[in-house]
Motif scaffolding. Structure first.
Motif, PDB file in Angstrom:
ATOM      1  N   ILE A 107       0.841  -1.200   0.000  1.00  0.00           N
ATOM      2  CA  ILE A 107       0.000   0.000   0.000  1.00  0.00           C
ATOM      3  C   ILE A 107       0.875   1.250   0.000  1.00  0.00           C
ATOM      4  N   LYS A 108       1.928   1.247   0.811  1.00  0.00           N
ATOM      5  CA  LYS A 108       2.831   2.398   0.855  1.00  0.00           C
ATOM      6  C   LYS A 108       3.459   2.662  -0.500  1.00  0.00           C
ATOM      7  N   GLU A 109       3.800   1.599  -1.213  1.00  0.00           N
ATOM      8  CA  GLU A 109       4.395   1.771  -2.538  1.00  0.00           C
ATOM      9  C   GLU A 109       3.466   2.573  -3.460  1.00  0.00           C
ATOM     10  N   VAL A 110       2.184   2.280  -3.359  1.00  0.00           N
ATOM     11  CA  VAL A 110       1.224   2.985  -4.211  1.00  0.00           C
ATOM     12  C   VAL A 110       1.145   4.458  -3.838  1.00  0.00           C
ATOM     13  N   THR A 111       1.197   4.758  -2.533  1.00  0.00           N
ATOM     14  CA  THR A 111       1.058   6.152  -2.091  1.00  0.00           C
ATOM     15  C   THR A 111       2.245   7.010  -2.492  1.00  0.00           C
ATOM     16  N   THR A 112       3.398   6.389  -2.799  1.00  0.00           N
ATOM     17  CA  THR A 112       4.573   7.164  -3.191  1.00  0.00           C
ATOM     18  C   THR A 112       4.591   7.471  -4.684  1.00  0.00           C
ATOM     19  N   ARG A 113       3.659   6.931  -5.428  1.00  0.00           N
ATOM     20  CA  ARG A 113       3.604   7.155  -6.874  1.00  0.00           C
ATOM     21  C   ARG A 113       2.555   8.217  -7.189  1.00  0.00           C
ATOM     22  N   ASP A 114       2.630   8.730  -8.409  1.00  0.00           N
ATOM     23  CA  ASP A 114       1.728   9.826  -8.777  1.00  0.00           C
ATOM     24  C   ASP A 114       0.431   9.290  -9.398  1.00  0.00           C
ATOM     25  N   TYR A 115      -0.126   8.267  -8.790  1.00  0.00           N
ATOM     26  CA  TYR A 115      -1.394   7.732  -9.265  1.00  0.00           C
ATOM     27  C   TYR A 115      -2.538   8.694  -8.987  1.00  0.00           C
ATOM     28  N   ASP A 143      -5.927  -7.226  10.582  1.00  0.00           N
ATOM     29  CA  ASP A 143      -5.325  -5.913  10.843  1.00  0.00           C
ATOM     30  C   ASP A 143      -6.102  -4.842  10.088  1.00  0.00           C
ATOM     31  N   SER A 144      -7.166  -4.364  10.691  1.00  0.00           N
ATOM     32  CA  SER A 144      -7.999  -3.343  10.039  1.00  0.00           C
ATOM     33  C   SER A 144      -7.262  -2.019   9.885  1.00  0.00           C
ATOM     34  N   SER A 145      -6.137  -1.854  10.619  1.00  0.00           N
ATOM     35  CA  SER A 145      -5.379  -0.602  10.504  1.00  0.00           C
ATOM     36  C   SER A 145      -4.804  -0.437   9.093  1.00  0.00           C
ATOM     37  N   ILE A 146      -4.567  -1.560   8.405  1.00  0.00           N
ATOM     38  CA  ILE A 146      -4.057  -1.478   7.033  1.00  0.00           C
ATOM     39  C   ILE A 146      -5.105  -0.816   6.140  1.00  0.00           C
ATOM     40  N   VAL A 147      -6.352  -1.213   6.303  1.00  0.00           N
ATOM     41  CA  VAL A 147      -7.438  -0.616   5.515  1.00  0.00           C
ATOM     42  C   VAL A 147      -7.594   0.851   5.868  1.00  0.00           C
ATOM     43  N   GLU A 148      -7.520   1.172   7.165  1.00  0.00           N
ATOM     44  CA  GLU A 148      -7.635   2.566   7.597  1.00  0.00           C
ATOM     45  C   GLU A 148      -6.486   3.402   7.039  1.00  0.00           C
ATOM     46  N   TYR A 149      -5.272   2.830   7.080  1.00  0.00           N
ATOM     47  CA  TYR A 149      -4.110   3.530   6.529  1.00  0.00           C
ATOM     48  C   TYR A 149      -4.318   3.811   5.044  1.00  0.00           C
ATOM     49  N   ALA A 150      -4.826   2.815   4.338  1.00  0.00           N
ATOM     50  CA  ALA A 150      -5.065   2.976   2.902  1.00  0.00           C
ATOM     51  C   ALA A 150      -6.073   4.093   2.646  1.00  0.00           C
ATOM     52  N   LEU A 151      -7.169   4.086   3.364  1.00  0.00           N
ATOM     53  CA  LEU A 151      -8.204   5.098   3.151  1.00  0.00           C
ATOM     54  C   LEU A 151      -7.702   6.496   3.491  1.00  0.00           C
ATOM     55  N   GLN A 152      -6.891   6.597   4.543  1.00  0.00           N
ATOM     56  CA  GLN A 152      -6.319   7.899   4.893  1.00  0.00           C
ATOM     57  C   GLN A 152      -5.446   8.446   3.777  1.00  0.00           C
ATOM     58  N   ASN A 153      -4.862   7.538   3.007  1.00  0.00           N
ATOM     59  CA  ASN A 153      -4.017   7.946   1.879  1.00  0.00           C
ATOM     60  C   ASN A 153      -4.752   7.855   0.544  1.00  0.00           C
ATOM     61  N   ARG A 154      -6.094   7.825   0.636  1.00  0.00           N
ATOM     62  CA  ARG A 154      -6.972   7.819  -0.543  1.00  0.00           C
ATOM     63  C   ARG A 154      -6.709   6.617  -1.456  1.00  0.00           C
ATOM     64  N   VAL A 155      -6.488   5.481  -0.835  1.00  0.00           N
ATOM     65  CA  VAL A 155      -6.311   4.222  -1.552  1.00  0.00           C
ATOM     66  C   VAL A 155      -7.451   3.286  -1.151  1.00  0.00           C
ATOM     67  N   VAL A 156      -8.157   2.758  -2.132  1.00  0.00           N
ATOM     68  CA  VAL A 156      -9.266   1.838  -1.882  1.00  0.00           C
ATOM     69  C   VAL A 156      -8.813   0.424  -2.245  1.00  0.00           C
TER      70      VAL A 156
END
Length: 262
Positions: A107-115, A143-156
């Protein structure tokens, strides 16, 4: 569609256990879901299309108004397979923690790209596709925190079933957008027609008034004026006849001698 999606994800799990390419199978499952949702490559989406910043998402969805939505396929399967194959709780817990760390890293990898780049026409969120319902469910449960982390970074995060639902929403939204655009075009055309109709009526009213004026003048000319002219002509004719009578010479009657023969 749900039965076929489950069948595809089951085939994917079998392929992963056989050591086949995870990435290719993940993309294949994604394409199966896209096909079921009625998406067509080149028309509804493109594969491996580079962004303005040089990133290369696995899928780019083509939306109305020249907008796009990017999606990557992520398959953190190695540690998950070890979790499934573990023969004791210690190994199983260690593999589960490793898998969850690996999933969050993807998930972090996706947030570092210009998607996500609205200035370049993307929506303000991106998708990560996990092509296995079991893996997707495990992340939510453990680990629901992974989903929460994703949503906070606008990743679904999507599984095959949830991706199908997301695509349906996208398709219906696109249809509504096109319908609204068409409705605006129709309203604009009606407005143009109304303006042209008003101008047409204005001009026809002017011509109608001109015709009525000309008709009145014609009636005036062929009615009252004609009668006045006829009276004048009759008066002139009467005067001319009187003048002719006054100027005609007098002729005395001829006297014939008595006893004459014709």
């Amino acid at each position: 569609p749900t039965g076929l999606l489950r069948q595809n994800t089951q085939k994917l799990g079998e392929a992963m256990s056989g050591g086949q390419s995870r990435g290719r199978w993940g993309e294949q499952v994604a394409e199966d879901v896209l096909r079921l949702a009625g998406f067509i490559e080149g028309h509804s989406y493109k594969k491996q299309q580079s962004t303005e910043g040089g990133s290369r998402p696995d899928f780019t969805f083509l939306l109305p108004d020249e907008r796009t939505l990017n999606m990557d396929v992520k398959m953190p399967m190695a540690a998950f397979n070890r979790y499934l194959d573990a023969d004791n709780d210690l190994s199983r817990d260690a593999a589960a923690k490793e898998f969850l760390r690996d999933a969050k890293q993807r998930i972090k990898e996706v947030t570092t790209r210009d998607y996500i780049n609205p200035a370049e026409g993307t929506l303000d969120y991106t998708l990560v596709f996990i092509p296995n319902e079991q893996v997707y469910g495990f992340i939510h449960e453990q680990d629901s925190s992974i989903v929460e982390y994703a949503l906070q970074n606008r990743v679904v995060i999507c599984s095959p079933l949830t991706l199908f639902a997301v695509l349906e929403v996208i398709r219906q939204s696109a249809d509504n957008f096109r319908l609204e655009a068409k409705t605006r075009e129709i309203q604009s055309a009606i407005g143009d027609f109304r303006r042209q109709w008003d101008m047409f009526k204005e001009q026809t009213d002017k011509v109608s008034r001109a015709f009525r004026t000309a008709s009145h003048q014609w009636d005036e000319l062929t009615g009252k004026r004609e009668r006045q002219l006829e009276k004048s002509i009759e008066k002139i004719d009467g005067l001319r006849r009187g003048a002719d009578e006054l100027t005609a010479p007098e002729v005395e009657p001829a006297v014939l001698p008595l006893g004459s023969d014709f």
